[in-house]
Design an enzyme around this catalytic site. Sequence first.
Site, short mmCIF file in Angstrom:
data_model
loop_
_atom_site.label_atom_id
_atom_site.label_comp_id
_atom_site.label_asym_id
_atom_site.label_seq_id
_atom_site.Cartn_x
_atom_site.Cartn_y
_atom_site.Cartn_z
N ASP A 8 31.18 -28.22 28.76
CA ASP A 8 31.65 -27.96 27.39
C ASP A 8 31.39 -29.12 26.43
OD1 ASP A 8 32.58 -25.41 27.83
OD2 ASP A 8 34.66 -26.01 28.20
N LYS B 34 38.68 -25.87 21.12
CA LYS B 34 37.87 -24.66 20.94
C LYS B 34 38.57 -23.48 21.59
CE LYS B 34 36.45 -24.05 25.39
NZ LYS B 34 36.88 -22.91 26.22
#
Length: 288
Positions: A134, A8
Amino acid sequence: MKMKAYAKINIALDAIGKREDNYHLLRMIMQTVDLYDVIDIEKSNDSNISISCNKHYVPTDERNLAYKAAVLFRDEFNIKDGVKINIKKNIPVAAGMAGGSTNAAAVLVIMNKLFNVNASLEVLKEIGLKIGADVPYCIEGGTALCEGIGEIITPLKPFENKILVVLKPNFGVSTKEVYTNLDINKIRKHVNIEGLIQAMENDDLDYVSKNMKNVLENVTLKKHTILKNIKEDMRKSGALGAMMSGSGPTVFAFFDDMLTAQRAFEFLKGKYKYSDVYITRTINSNNL
């Protein structure tokens, strides 16, 4: 059972407060990119969890988030069988791209299928949050607004097929250290998250590139001034805008077209010889 575990980037990262446990309260726009590790898991004949990896510097013991994910999953669902986990690592380590978190997310999703547990994604995200902030996002993927410490996820309109060049310098950064050194009271300008979301919905890459912001740059760029040079070199190479992802040190830049991106890639690869440089695209989901 095999699965891609995607990296990401943060298109925005703002810190707006602190919890009592000293975790920062964040507002982030997260985006999956087409750079991935491959996670392969099979049941073993014993009760051990073993990890192998193609990169020698990646820990294969309990320090690895994939290992932690396997332990937590087994504990949660009272599974006695062991697993062999192989990680084919492509995402740079300690880079601000959630490489460890996305591996952990993939382990939870694969083990859910492998052992026919059929837990919901929400349950997997709850387990994931125990591993790292995350991990819940990495289970969901795509384009999302992440709040709280990252666990409150609101999917956004996909911001896909945007070309970017990613550069990870030849050093790592400690996320914990960066957040410890972040002084919220010294953040002069917070991120216009709503403006960025609107621009992304309008597919306005130029606005996004020029207005994306990461408050952690205040910490990491002071310590590693080479990152300022990398951002400047990306802009000079035709990037619409450049920014650090997460706590760093990875820097990424959006480009209007593949030819300009390719030229920038070649230039950066030549100048920053010991860095990892990639051309990739934003994608809609991590297909977990």
